[in-house]
Design a protein around this motif. Structure first.
Motif, mmCIF file in Angstrom:
data_model
loop_
_atom_site.group_PDB
_atom_site.id
_atom_site.type_symbol
_atom_site.label_atom_id
_atom_site.label_comp_id
_atom_site.label_asym_id
_atom_site.label_seq_id
_atom_site.Cartn_x
_atom_site.Cartn_y
_atom_site.Cartn_z
ATOM 1 N N ILE A 79 49.544 20.693 21.331
ATOM 2 C CA ILE A 79 50.797 20.815 20.790
ATOM 3 C C ILE A 79 51.515 21.594 21.830
ATOM 4 O O ILE A 79 52.706 21.401 21.912
ATOM 5 C CB ILE A 79 50.977 21.831 19.388
ATOM 6 C CG1 ILE A 79 50.416 20.584 18.298
ATOM 7 C CG2 ILE A 79 52.435 22.082 19.060
ATOM 8 C CD1 ILE A 79 49.947 21.466 17.136
ATOM 9 N N ALA A 80 51.029 22.746 22.269
ATOM 10 C CA ALA A 80 51.771 23.733 23.320
ATOM 11 C C ALA A 80 52.385 22.760 24.718
ATOM 12 O O ALA A 80 53.359 22.727 25.152
ATOM 13 C CB ALA A 80 51.089 24.814 23.772
ATOM 14 N N SER A 81 51.255 21.900 25.073
ATOM 15 C CA SER A 81 51.563 21.140 26.200
ATOM 16 C C SER A 81 52.732 20.138 25.937
ATOM 17 O O SER A 81 53.633 19.934 26.567
ATOM 18 C CB SER A 81 50.291 20.257 26.637
ATOM 19 O OG SER A 81 50.632 19.240 27.464
ATOM 20 N N TYR A 82 52.751 19.648 24.544
ATOM 21 C CA TYR A 82 53.932 18.579 24.140
ATOM 22 C C TYR A 82 55.184 19.574 24.487
ATOM 23 O O TYR A 82 56.113 18.838 24.686
ATOM 24 C CB TYR A 82 53.660 18.073 22.788
ATOM 25 C CG TYR A 82 54.621 17.295 22.203
ATOM 26 C CD1 TYR A 82 54.811 16.049 22.334
ATOM 27 C CD2 TYR A 82 55.436 17.788 21.200
ATOM 28 C CE1 TYR A 82 55.656 15.108 21.862
ATOM 29 C CE2 TYR A 82 56.470 17.393 20.582
ATOM 30 C CZ TYR A 82 56.536 16.013 21.064
ATOM 31 O OH TYR A 82 57.550 15.145 20.538
ATOM 32 N N LEU A 83 55.001 20.768 23.742
ATOM 33 C CA LEU A 83 56.305 21.494 23.724
ATOM 34 C C LEU A 83 56.729 22.011 25.155
ATOM 35 O O LEU A 83 57.936 22.757 25.033
ATOM 36 C CB LEU A 83 56.105 22.785 22.606
ATOM 37 C CG LEU A 83 56.086 22.210 21.174
ATOM 38 C CD1 LEU A 83 55.595 23.566 20.317
ATOM 39 C CD2 LEU A 83 57.137 21.375 20.669
ATOM 40 N N GLY A 84 55.816 22.001 26.156
ATOM 41 C CA GLY A 84 56.230 22.495 27.331
ATOM 42 C C GLY A 84 56.098 23.992 27.399
ATOM 43 O O GLY A 84 56.999 24.589 28.229
ATOM 44 N N ILE A 85 55.196 24.470 26.569
ATOM 45 C CA ILE A 85 54.955 26.043 26.639
ATOM 46 C C ILE A 85 53.501 26.342 26.692
ATOM 47 O O ILE A 85 52.625 25.702 26.606
ATOM 48 C CB ILE A 85 55.508 26.845 25.298
ATOM 49 C CG1 ILE A 85 55.029 25.949 23.961
ATOM 50 C CG2 ILE A 85 57.119 26.556 25.099
ATOM 51 C CD1 ILE A 85 55.291 26.967 22.887
ATOM 52 N N THR A 86 52.883 27.811 26.875
ATOM 53 C CA THR A 86 52.042 27.953 27.025
ATOM 54 C C THR A 86 51.046 28.112 25.566
ATOM 55 O O THR A 86 51.887 28.403 24.755
ATOM 56 C CB THR A 86 51.630 29.272 28.126
ATOM 57 O OG1 THR A 86 52.046 30.286 27.128
ATOM 58 C CG2 THR A 86 52.110 29.220 29.239
ATOM 59 N N PRO A 87 49.702 27.823 25.563
ATOM 60 C CA PRO A 87 49.279 28.115 24.401
ATOM 61 C C PRO A 87 49.480 29.494 23.702
ATOM 62 O O PRO A 87 49.606 29.928 22.705
ATOM 63 C CB PRO A 87 47.577 27.827 24.638
ATOM 64 C CG PRO A 87 47.691 27.061 25.746
ATOM 65 C CD PRO A 87 48.876 27.481 26.563
ATOM 66 N N GLU A 88 49.591 30.469 24.783
ATOM 67 C CA GLU A 88 49.543 31.953 24.309
ATOM 68 C C GLU A 88 51.062 32.097 23.861
ATOM 69 O O GLU A 88 51.318 32.897 22.790
ATOM 70 C CB GLU A 88 49.665 33.062 25.747
ATOM 71 C CG GLU A 88 48.383 32.945 26.260
ATOM 72 C CD GLU A 88 47.763 31.768 27.208
ATOM 73 O OE1 GLU A 88 46.688 31.510 27.166
ATOM 74 O OE2 GLU A 88 48.876 30.983 27.465
ATOM 75 N N THR A 89 52.167 31.484 24.411
ATOM 76 C CA THR A 89 53.574 31.628 23.749
ATOM 77 C C THR A 89 53.636 30.815 22.503
ATOM 78 O O THR A 89 54.142 31.417 21.482
ATOM 79 C CB THR A 89 54.626 30.920 24.662
ATOM 80 O OG1 THR A 89 54.455 31.299 26.001
ATOM 81 C CG2 THR A 89 55.901 30.609 24.114
ATOM 82 N N LEU A 90 53.047 29.800 22.238
ATOM 83 C CA LEU A 90 52.806 29.052 20.825
ATOM 84 C C LEU A 90 52.068 30.085 19.699
ATOM 85 O O LEU A 90 52.561 30.064 18.828
ATOM 86 C CB LEU A 90 52.104 27.713 20.910
ATOM 87 C CG LEU A 90 51.934 26.934 19.682
ATOM 88 C CD1 LEU A 90 53.139 26.684 19.161
ATOM 89 C CD2 LEU A 90 50.895 25.706 20.086
#
Length: 192
Positions: A171-182
């Motif tokens: 999901i983080a990759s799809y949103l273009g953010i890091t897993p930590e940010t998610l």
């Protein structure tokens, strides 16, 4: 699981028995295990695929080995690489199963025949393509306009069930953010 595809078609369009039989005769049911590829980067995509069960993702891998998820698809959704299908060029993308899945696939030549010979099928395909274009526009808009939190909240609002089926790193990759940010966004949202 052809019945799932047949029910989908019956809910979208009216078909004669002959038309329904023709569609069935050119449809192949393919089972995929979790993490199994439907398409690998470098292969030419020559099908239209309808998901009867499960969840798949379309993604690319950059030179550093990072995955970039373009889309997810679940039951009653279509999936494939339209660029490779139309151009006959090798795909830049991978499509694999996030969970055990099953797809109904139709070779391009057979799909084109169905569109020519069954006007209702062709109309359905055109409507799906129009909706897909609008969805792509909305995805691009959110990617360039929304904050990380807005992207996540928009995703959850549009695809509520996905969060339970798809790993957070995807999901983080799809949103273009890091897993930590998610993770931080999810924790903040839970506190509100």
């Amino acid at each position: 699981m052809y019945e799932v595809f047949q029910n989908y078609l019956n809910n979208k369009i009216s078909l004669t028995d002959e038309e329904a039989d023709l569609i069935k005769s050119v449809t192949i049911i393919k089972k995929l295990r979790k993490k199994q590829y439907l398409l690998q980067q470098g292969d030419v995509w020559g099908y239209n695929a309808f998901i009867t069960q499960g969840c798949l993702r379309t993604y690319s891998v950059d030179e550093k080995g990072m995955e970039h998820v373009l889309s997810f698809a679940v039951e009653n959704w279509w999936i494939g690489d339209r660029e490779s299908l139309l151009s006959g060029e090798p795909s830049r993308f991978n499509i694999d199963a996030i969970e055990d899945s099953e797809v109904a696939i139709i070779r391009k030549v057979d799909f084109d025949r169905l569109c020519r010979e069954i006007p209702a099928f062709n109309d359905m395909v055109n409507l799906i393509l129009q909706k897909s274009f609008v969805a792509s526009q909305n995805r691009i808009h959110s990617a360039i306009s929304f904050t990380a939190e807005e992207k996540y909240l928009n995703f959850i609002q549009k695809y509520a069930g996905f969060a339970l089926r798809i790993p957070q790193n995807m999901i983080a990759s799809y949103l273009g953010i890091t897993p930590e940010t998610l993770s931080r966004i999810r924790n903040q949202s839970a506190k509100k």
